[in-house]
Design an enzyme around this catalytic site. Structure first.
Site, short mmCIF file in Angstrom:
data_model
loop_
_atom_site.label_atom_id
_atom_site.label_comp_id
_atom_site.label_asym_id
_atom_site.label_seq_id
_atom_site.Cartn_x
_atom_site.Cartn_y
_atom_site.Cartn_z
N ALA A 66 -10.07 -15.66 -5.45
CA ALA A 66 -10.57 -15.29 -4.13
C ALA A 66 -11.94 -15.94 -3.93
O ALA A 66 -12.64 -16.28 -4.89
CB ALA A 66 -10.68 -13.77 -4.04
N GLY A 108 -7.27 -14.25 -8.06
CA GLY A 108 -6.27 -14.14 -7.01
C GLY A 108 -5.29 -15.31 -7.01
O GLY A 108 -4.15 -15.16 -6.56
N GLU A 111 -2.77 -14.37 -9.47
CA GLU A 111 -1.99 -13.27 -8.90
C GLU A 111 -1.04 -13.77 -7.82
O GLU A 111 0.09 -13.28 -7.69
CB GLU A 111 -2.95 -12.21 -8.34
CG GLU A 111 -3.70 -11.48 -9.45
CD GLU A 111 -4.83 -10.60 -8.94
OE1 GLU A 111 -5.62 -11.08 -8.09
OE2 GLU A 111 -4.93 -9.45 -9.39
N GLU A 131 -12.07 -11.91 -13.39
CA GLU A 131 -12.83 -11.04 -12.49
C GLU A 131 -13.90 -10.23 -13.20
O GLU A 131 -14.94 -9.93 -12.62
CB GLU A 131 -11.87 -10.07 -11.76
CG GLU A 131 -11.02 -10.71 -10.68
CD GLU A 131 -9.68 -11.22 -11.19
OE1 GLU A 131 -9.55 -11.47 -12.41
OE2 GLU A 131 -8.78 -11.41 -10.35
#
Ligand code: CO8
Length: 257
Positions: A66, A108, A111, A131
């Site tokens: 992200a 992300g 993911e 993260e």
């Protein structure tokens, strides 16, 4: 006007590609980009000429996570309000979605790849959930999907100690189905997608549905679920065509109904 952060193409009959296209940020994900990805996937899902989709990035980065520069000023309420955090649109895509991953697939990005139905990697792919080093944790399935894919011990090390998994490790763990040289992984992904797109669409849909249920249901319920999908395939014109074609020693002509 909104920037176009993705590129789309049809590299082979029945195959649609959604390519993340923020090279200056290693394809870091933000709300605009994710909405464009989901919009494109939904449009292809409704397109009768398409049978399989591929999400990919560049050779250097599938996606490095992200967008940290955007998230640095974002609070919890803003994250909740932005449908960036709601990836259920991807779960509702009916046709198979392949992630063709090269280079970084972090946070992300990892993911997003794991949210796809099947993962193909280049030899340079690196999977990670870093993260913790930002003071946060995975929020789009990392703790759940990676743990199911690679097991608790490896998942703990990846998420707590920021261990990156190589393509070879991801293959050994069953996270990806195939690894190819960086020069060919995309073409190989297209070949696999074309093979899927050439199959009878209703059977493909019901198989994808049942396999994804295997990650959620206890075995006895999964077996019952599979049996209902199996019986459903016997209602299709393609079932009669597929079996007749076998007996008559000819190629089947699928109607996808
Ligand atoms: N966000 C924003 N910008 C990024 C990101 C990112 N995640 N990753 C890289 N960039 C930018 C860099 O800032 C740099 O920009 P600039 O040139 O303007 O400084 C450019 O991309 C190139 O990056 P690097 O110079 O760092 O390239 P390197 O080859 O040296 O390093 C790395 C590559 C190792 C990938 C490195 O960029 C890196 O560590 N990136 C961050 C990885 C990361 O921490 N990802 C996790 C982010 S958090 C997250 O994903 C939470 C997901 C929650 C999902 C919930 C949604 C529902």
């Amino acid at each position: 006007m909104t920037d176009t952060l993705i590129l789309t193409e049809i590299p082979a009959p029945g195959v649609a590609v959604v390519r993340l296209n923020r090279p200056e940020a290693l394809n870091a994900l933000n709300g605009v980009l994710m909405r464009q990805v989901f919009d494109a996937l939904e449009a292809f899902d409704h397109d009768d000429t398409i049978g399989c989709m591929i999400i990919t990035g560049s050779d250097k980065a599938f996606a490095a996570g992200a967008d940290i520069k955007q998230m640095v000023e974002t609070d919890a309420v803003a994250m909740m309000r932005d449908d960036f955090t709601d990836w259920s649109r991807l779960r509702r895509i009916i046709k198979p979605v392949i992630a063709a991953v090269s280079g970084w697939a972090l946070g992300g990005g990892c993911e997003l790849a794991m949210s796809c139905d099947l993962l193909i990697a280049s030899e340079t792919a690196k999977f990670g959930q870093p993260e913790v080093g930002l003071g946060i944790m995975p929020g789009a399935g990392g703790t759940q999907r990676l743990t199911r894919a690679v097991g608790k011990a490896v998942a703990m090390e990846v998420m707590l100690a920021d261990r990156k998994l190589t393509a070879a490790e991801a293959l050994a763990a069953g996270l990806v189905s195939r690894v190819f040289p960086v020069e060919t992984y995309f073409d190989e992904a297209v070949k696999i997608a074309a093979k899927i797109a050439s199959q009878p669409g209703i059977a493909v849909r019901l198989i994808k549905d049942a396999i994804n249920k295997a990650e959620e249901l206890p075995l006895s319920e999964g077996l019952d679920y599979e049996k209902r999908n199996f019986y459903l395939t016997f209602t299709t014109e393609d079932k009669r065509e597929g079996m007749s074609a076998f007996i008559e020693k000819r190629a089947a002509q699928w109607k996808h109904r």
